[in-house]
Every structure is written in C-alpha cells, then in structure tokens.
Design a protein around this motif. Structure first.
Motif, PDB file in Angstrom:
ATOM      1  N   VAL A   1      15.102 -48.599  -2.528  1.00 34.63           N
ATOM      2  CA  VAL A   1      14.849 -49.645  -3.520  1.00 34.63           C
ATOM      3  C   VAL A   1      16.145 -50.410  -3.810  1.00 34.63           C
ATOM      4  CG1 VAL A   1      14.037 -50.131  -5.861  1.00 34.63           C
ATOM      5  CG2 VAL A   1      12.910 -48.379  -4.503  1.00 34.63           C
ATOM      6  N   GLY A   2      17.266 -49.699  -3.835  1.00 37.49           N
ATOM      7  CA  GLY A   2      18.547 -50.378  -3.991  1.00 37.49           C
ATOM      8  C   GLY A   2      18.793 -51.373  -2.869  1.00 37.49           C
ATOM      9  N   LYS A   3      18.459 -51.004  -1.649  1.00 37.37           N
ATOM     10  CA  LYS A   3      18.595 -51.913  -0.511  1.00 37.37           C
ATOM     11  C   LYS A   3      17.683 -53.122  -0.677  1.00 37.37           C
ATOM     12  CE  LYS A   3      18.327 -51.915   4.556  1.00 37.37           C
ATOM     13  NZ  LYS A   3      18.012 -51.072   5.750  1.00 37.37           N
TER      14      LYS A   3
ATOM     15  N   ARG B   1      23.246 -50.088  -5.310  1.00 40.34           N
ATOM     16  CA  ARG B   1      23.171 -48.966  -4.373  1.00 40.34           C
ATOM     17  C   ARG B   1      21.913 -48.135  -4.636  1.00 40.34           C
ATOM     18  NH1 ARG B   1      25.357 -45.808  -0.705  1.00 40.34           N
ATOM     19  NH2 ARG B   1      25.361 -43.545  -0.939  1.00 40.34           N
ATOM     20  N   HIS B   2      21.779 -47.630  -5.864  1.00 39.45           N
ATOM     21  CA  HIS B   2      20.567 -46.915  -6.271  1.00 39.45           C
ATOM     22  C   HIS B   2      19.805 -47.794  -7.257  1.00 39.45           C
ATOM     23  CE1 HIS B   2      21.246 -42.926  -4.488  1.00 39.45           C
ATOM     24  NE2 HIS B   2      22.530 -43.098  -4.771  1.00 39.45           N
ATOM     25  N   ALA B   3      18.499 -47.838  -7.124  1.00 36.93           N
ATOM     26  CA  ALA B   3      17.718 -48.687  -8.026  1.00 36.93           C
ATOM     27  C   ALA B   3      16.310 -48.129  -8.205  1.00 36.93           C
ATOM     28  CB  ALA B   3      17.648 -50.118  -7.494  1.00 36.93           C
ATOM     29  N   GLU B   4      15.700 -48.536  -9.302  1.00 36.27           N
ATOM     30  CA  GLU B   4      14.268 -48.348  -9.533  1.00 36.27           C
ATOM     31  C   GLU B   4      13.626 -49.725  -9.580  1.00 36.27           C
ATOM     32  OE1 GLU B   4      14.630 -44.162 -12.043  1.00 36.27           O
ATOM     33  OE2 GLU B   4      14.131 -46.011 -13.115  1.00 36.27           O
ATOM     34  N   GLY B   5      12.442 -49.851  -8.990  1.00 37.02           N
ATOM     35  CA  GLY B   5      11.750 -51.123  -8.946  1.00 37.02           C
ATOM     36  C   GLY B   5      10.593 -51.149  -9.922  1.00 37.02           C
TER      37      GLY B   5
END
Length: 286
Positions: free
Chosen positions: A234-236, A242-246
């Motif tokens: 999700v970060g991509k 780098r790290h993510a929540e969608g």
C-alpha cells in the motif's frame, strides 16, 4: 437576563474540552483485523489527541485447531485486550462468534448502542468488498449503526439516547488488496504508518495464538510478514510512503457534510488523497 445553562457555569477550559472532544472507533470482524488493516491510522489519531476505541464484533472462537471454542474465545479476547492497550485504545467486548456475524436486528441494535456511546467523528471499518462474509457483514453493520445514530425511534440494546453528531466512515483495504472476484482495489487516500509501524507490528504480535492457525488454515507463511508485506504494498501504491494503510471514504449522505474528511484534517502530512481515484468517481465503477 437569560438563565445560564449548566454547561455555561463550567470552567472555560472544561467547556472547551467538552466542545472539542474528538473520538474515533475501529470496528472490525475478528481479533487481529484491526492490527492488520487499521491500527496505524488509529495510532496516529491517538497521537493527534483523539480518543480512540477498539471493537471486534467476533470473539475469534474458531481460531484454533487445538483448543475448544470456549478456551479459544477466552484466549483471543485476552490477546485483543493486550493489543488494544498497546494501541492506547479503549477496548470494547465482542458480542458475536466467528461466522456468526450476521446482518440482523439483534446485532445491529448492540452495535448501534456502542456507536451512540462513543459518538465517533470517525469510523474505521472493513471494505464493502472482501474475501469473507464476516468482514463484509461487519462493514454493513457499521454503516447502518452509524446511519441510525440520531434516530430516536430506533431502539438500541442496551437502550442509548440518540447521538447528534456528524460521522465520517472510512473503509480499509480488503485482504489481498482485491475484492471477492479477484479485482484489484485502489485506495482513495493513503495514511503514512511508517512512524508507527513498529507499534502496529507489536500489537499484531500480541495475537500470538493466531500465527500457527493462519499458517495452517489460510496458507500464511508468516503471520507478521503478511501484514508487513501488505503495508509495504500500500505504501508503494501511495507513491510517497514506505508503510501505509489505504482508505476509501463512504458517501457523505446521511452522515456528514459533503466535503468532510476529518482524517485529512487530523493527520496532515501523513495523509495523501489519491487524486486519480477522486477523478475516477465520476466515471463509473472504480
């Protein structure tokens, strides 16, 4: 001279605290779902001064091939309480069992009571499209419980007065980032969870009973690695973090003002709107 209300007689600082109270609740299906999909955002809201709440509808009683249902239920509830503590969120007890999260009136009345108690400005919940019905039914229940928050003629269990508050619902990414028909799902906004990833991982690790179970039942080679891989993917997708929540924001009708996006206001630079997604909303199905 007009009579002063009870609130007017309170100290100014306390009046401000009452008027500015901001709360958010994560409503998920099973113990560990919040940690997989929502915990980073919940942590950032907590850091921003919000009151945060943690509710799994199911006890997780089917999550073991070794223990019976009652023992599994007790173990997983204890793990969830520890995880909520690590997240700094108020834990709420489950009131369903695995595969018994049904879109029915008794369940709706209980969830609606919690929503009225919490009076959330933000509700984080599952995607409307996901790989299993416990997730999608939880999503439907969360939407209706929030929608009914101000309806005095809808009875909750236990009885709670209607809540006069706006609420914005955000739907997490589905497991595997695809819907039940294998189609890729795109986020409408991304939350940068890089800075809280270690705490999110520790909260997921609190569900120690689930590693062996999910390795065996769903083919997850590594429980913690699966969550990390998802947040990296999700970060991509975000093109920035780098790290993510969608997240995908629910339609505002019946809930809030059209432009309301309280996550954007609360999280600032840690929140990025997907402009391509926003443009696509007028073009048909995303």
């Amino acid at each position: 001279m007009a009579k002063r209300s009870q609130k007017d007689s309170l100290p100014r600082q306390l009046q401000s605290a009452i008027g500015n109270r901001q709360s958010a609740i994560a409503i998920a299906a099973h113990p560990d779902d919040i940690e997989f999909y929502m915990a980073g955002t919940l942590l950032l809201l907590r850091q921003a001064g919000w009151e945060t709440h943690y509710l799994n509808l199911s006890s997780g009683n089917c999550g073991s091939a070794r223990l019976d249902a009652a023992s599994t239920r007790r173990l997983r509830q204890a793990e969830a309480r520890r995880a909520a503590g690590l997240l700094g969120a108020q834990w709420h007890a489950s009131f369903c069992d695995d595969l018994e999260i049904l879109y029915d009136l008794p369940t709706l009345r209980r969830l609606a009571a919690t929503v009225r108690e919490v009076k959330p400005r933000i509700v984080l919940t599952h995607s409307p499209q996901d790989y299993m019905e416990d997730h999608t039914n939880t999503c439907r229940l969360a939407v209706t419980a929030a929608f009914s928050r101000g309806m005095p003629n809808f009875r909750t269990a236990p009885a709670r007065p209607p809540a006069d508050c706006d609420v914005t619902l955000y739907h997490a990414m589905p497991h595997g980032l695809r819907d039940g028909l294998r189609r890729r799902v795109t986020a409408g906004a991304f939350v940068n969870t890089t800075g809280v990833h270690a705490i999110k991982r520790a909260a997921l690790a609190a569900h120690a009973s689930q590693k062996a179970w999910l390795d065996a039942s769903q083919g997850m080679d590594s429980y913690l690695a699966a969550m990390c891989a998802m947040s990296l993917e999700v970060g991509k997708m975000s093109g920035r973090f780098r790290h993510a929540e969608g997240w995908r924001r629910h339609l505002h009708l019946g809930f809030s003002a059209a432009a309301a996006d309280p996550l954007a206001v609360a999280l600032g630079r840690n929140y990025r709107v997907n402009r391509a997604y926003e443009r696509s909303l007028g073009q048909g199905e995303v």
